[in-house]
Motif scaffolding. Structure first.
Motif, PDB file in Angstrom:
ATOM      1  N   TYR A   3      -0.365  12.991   1.357  1.00  0.00           N
ATOM      2  CA  TYR A   3      -0.464  11.757   0.781  1.00  0.00           C
ATOM      3  C   TYR A   3      -0.183  11.433  -0.671  1.00  0.00           C
ATOM      4  O   TYR A   3       0.265  10.175  -1.023  1.00  0.00           O
ATOM      5  CB  TYR A   3      -2.172  11.607   0.960  1.00  0.00           C
ATOM      6  N   LEU A  44       3.508  10.341  -0.527  1.00  0.00           N
ATOM      7  CA  LEU A  44       3.748   8.983  -0.160  1.00  0.00           C
ATOM      8  C   LEU A  44       3.301   8.135  -1.071  1.00  0.00           C
ATOM      9  O   LEU A  44       3.650   7.042  -1.700  1.00  0.00           O
ATOM     10  CB  LEU A  44       2.778   8.682   1.047  1.00  0.00           C
ATOM     11  N   TYR A  45       2.051   8.497  -1.752  1.00  0.00           N
ATOM     12  CA  TYR A  45       1.442   7.519  -2.826  1.00  0.00           C
ATOM     13  C   TYR A  45       2.529   7.380  -4.082  1.00  0.00           C
ATOM     14  O   TYR A  45       2.715   6.160  -4.458  1.00  0.00           O
ATOM     15  CB  TYR A  45       0.083   8.130  -3.269  1.00  0.00           C
ATOM     16  N   ILE A  75      -2.327   3.869   0.471  1.00  0.00           N
ATOM     17  CA  ILE A  75      -0.988   4.108   0.685  1.00  0.00           C
ATOM     18  C   ILE A  75      -0.254   2.922   1.332  1.00  0.00           C
ATOM     19  O   ILE A  75       0.914   2.275   0.730  1.00  0.00           O
ATOM     20  CB  ILE A  75      -0.708   5.338   1.062  1.00  0.00           C
ATOM     21  N   PHE A 108       2.754   0.139  -0.197  1.00  0.00           N
ATOM     22  CA  PHE A 108       4.153  -0.064   0.591  1.00  0.00           C
ATOM     23  C   PHE A 108       4.216  -1.597   0.792  1.00  0.00           C
ATOM     24  O   PHE A 108       5.273  -1.989   0.769  1.00  0.00           O
ATOM     25  CB  PHE A 108       4.174   0.875   1.790  1.00  0.00           C
ATOM     26  N   SER A 162       4.688   0.211   7.624  1.00  0.00           N
ATOM     27  CA  SER A 162       3.459   0.193   6.876  1.00  0.00           C
ATOM     28  C   SER A 162       2.323  -0.696   7.437  1.00  0.00           C
ATOM     29  O   SER A 162       1.077  -0.406   7.527  1.00  0.00           O
ATOM     30  CB  SER A 162       3.852  -0.235   5.435  1.00  0.00           C
TER      31      SER A 162
END
Length: 511
Positions: free
Chosen positions: A127, A130-131, A182, A186, A211
């Motif tokens: 995570y 991705l964050y 997240i 996006f 997303s």
């Protein structure tokens, strides 16, 4: 010759340093460092289980391995879980895109750590990566038309808001809010980059739809998200004239709409009952002046007014919440639509519930769950205050009324309306996208509030309203960044193309 070589090397080094020190890089790196310290160094910060973790772990091959786990509920964060070694008889309690990320984390855990013990920090690592990428794209989208000084101010603001551990503590948990955070970033970044005409449009469209699909299917409450994105995303059809892009956009919007409808229809009966129970006991009956009359308007016996303020999970409840009697005389008498009609017919009660929701709408981190492991020696339900200044200030200073939320929406829309009208008159579809993004974000945030109070009353409302507090922060950051940029003109002219041109202060605030 040596002098020229050294000069060239120095110039390349400066260029490289300049690239690395861009506002987007500074923001992403800042959030990364704060998150690593908070989640991966002792005392580890995470989120205690409120009883919901079972929904996501059993079907993904995990189980509660800590002795006396039940005593940890709400109080302590647990980072180790067992991994099933043989047959797993547990089916999926609910279908969620979150399973994809849990299974990815389990795979990494088995490869790098253990095949029998799962360390939730592997999920947090996935995570976090991705964050950080989402933060980079978000800040790049906001600052790519700003001067370096303006961009750095925005980068600091982004770190202040989204580096807050009120947000990132979710990564060390099995709550779907991690994925919501997240994927919403996006979506916001991709749409804003499309407006800026930054990066490849096809890449951004793919990022937007993937997303959106993951966000919509992450939890049942997010079913409206896919519908909202598919409707307001129609404006993306005219961003480009080529047939391929338009065809892909149509397919993307259909997928988002289908995901929204499918998520709603796929809600399991068990969770329908839980939400239904709270929608009545913690919603309709909670602020009703005459609970018996309210129940009778649904065709329910007035004697069930005794359930007012009850919670589904109470150990010694007033009634067996799974009894056939309750199914026949209570659950079968109402649903989401009938409760919505009730609130429409009783606007004062709806207003009261909206204000109840507003009191929790600005809480990033629920006060009910602790953040520390028991071994850290902290009190039961103790919460971390490491890098939480923003969430603390937001919780204290934000007005706790729904009227403030409406005022905020009017002010932000009014701020950007001139540039939208200008793009509309100029027949510039790309120039309209910023307003469409803002309206979509607000609609998604409001859906979080309305679905919460209509679908589950005030039960666990601060966590249920996570979508709103996130949408509020994203839109507010964009608006404040516009003030920093000192333009509201809607111009998407690259900063490099304005070299030597003095910014026109008269143009207002950028976004």
């Amino acid at each position: 010759m040596i002098y020229n070589t050294v000069k060239t090397t120095l110039r390349q080094g400066v260029m490289l340093a300049g690239f690395r020190a861009s506002p987007a890089f500074i923001a992403a790196f800042g959030v990364l460092m704060i998150t690593v310290v908070a989640l991966f160094t002792a005392p580890y910060i995470g989120m205690a289980d409120n009883g919901d973790f079972f929904r996501n772990i059993y079907s993904n091959g995990l189980y509660f391995s800590k002795p006396g786990y039940d005593s940890q509920y709400f109080g302590y964060f647990v980072k180790h879980f067992g991994i099933y070694q043989y047959y797993n008889e547990n089916g999926a309690t609910l279908d969620s895109s979150q399973s994809l990320f849990i299974k990815l984390a389990i795979g990494l855990n088995k490869l790098l750590f253990s095949s029998t013990v799962f360390d939730i920090r592997f999920q947090a690592a996935v995570y976090t990566i991705l964050y950080v990428a989402a933060i980079y794209l978000l800040v790049e989208a906001i600052t790519c038309r700003m001067t370096r000084k303006q961009g750095m101010i925005v980068a600091v603001l982004a770190v202040f808001v989204f580096g807050d551990t009120g947000y990132t503590a979710y990564f060390n948990s099995f709550y779907s809010e991690s994925l919501v955070l997240i994927m919403m970033l996006f979506i916001f970044a991709a749409w804003l980059l499309l407006y800026r005409k930054r990066y490849n449009d096809y890449f951004l469209l793919v990022l937007f739809v993937i997303s959106g699909l993951i966000l919509t299917t992450s939890k049942q409450q997010n079913a409206p998200v896919g519908i909202i994105l598919s409707v307001l995303g129609i404006s993306l059809l005219w961003v480009r004239r080529d047939r391929i892009f338009r065809s892909l956009t149509v397919v993307s919007l259909i997928l988002l709409l289908a995901a929204g409808i499918g998520t709603y229809l796929n809600i399991s009966k068990e969770f329908v009952n839980i939400n239904q129970y709270h929608a009545m006991t913690r919603g309709v009956l909670q602020d009703s002046a005459n609970p018996e009359t309210s129940l009778e308007s649904f065709g329910i016996y007035g004697q069930y007014a005794i359930l007012k303020s009850n919670i589904y999970y109470e150990q010694y409840g007033t009634v067996d919440v799974n009894s056939p009697l309750l199914e026949k005389d209570f659950y079968s008498k109402y649903g989401f639509v009938s409760i919505l009609k009730y609130y429409v017919r009783n606007p004062s009660q709806l207003s009261s519930m909206l204000n109840v929701a507003a009191r929790s709408a600005f809480s990033i981190k629920p006060a009910a769950m602790g953040n520390y492991e028991e071994s850290a020696g902290k009190a039961f339900r103790a919460q971390s205050h490491f890098f939480t200044l923003y969430s603390l200030l937001k919780g204290i200073l934000a007005p706790k009324t729904f009227g403030f939320i409406l005022l905020w929406m009017v002010l932000v829309i009014g701020l950007y309306m001139p540039s939208f009208v200008k793009a509309l008159k100029a027949r510039d579809p790309r120039g309209m996208q910023r307003m469409m993004l803002i309206v979509a974000s607000m609609a998604i945030g409001l859906s979080g509030i309305l679905v919460s109070i209509i679908g589950a009353g005030d039960a666990d409302i601060s966590k249920h309203e996570f979508l709103f507090t996130l949408a509020f922060d994203l839109v507010s950051l964009l608006a404040v960044s516009g003030v920093v940029g000192r333009r509201v003109s809607g111009s998407r002219e690259p900063a490099a193309d304005r070299a030597g041109k003095i910014p026109n202060v008269q143009e207002g605030v950028s976004a």
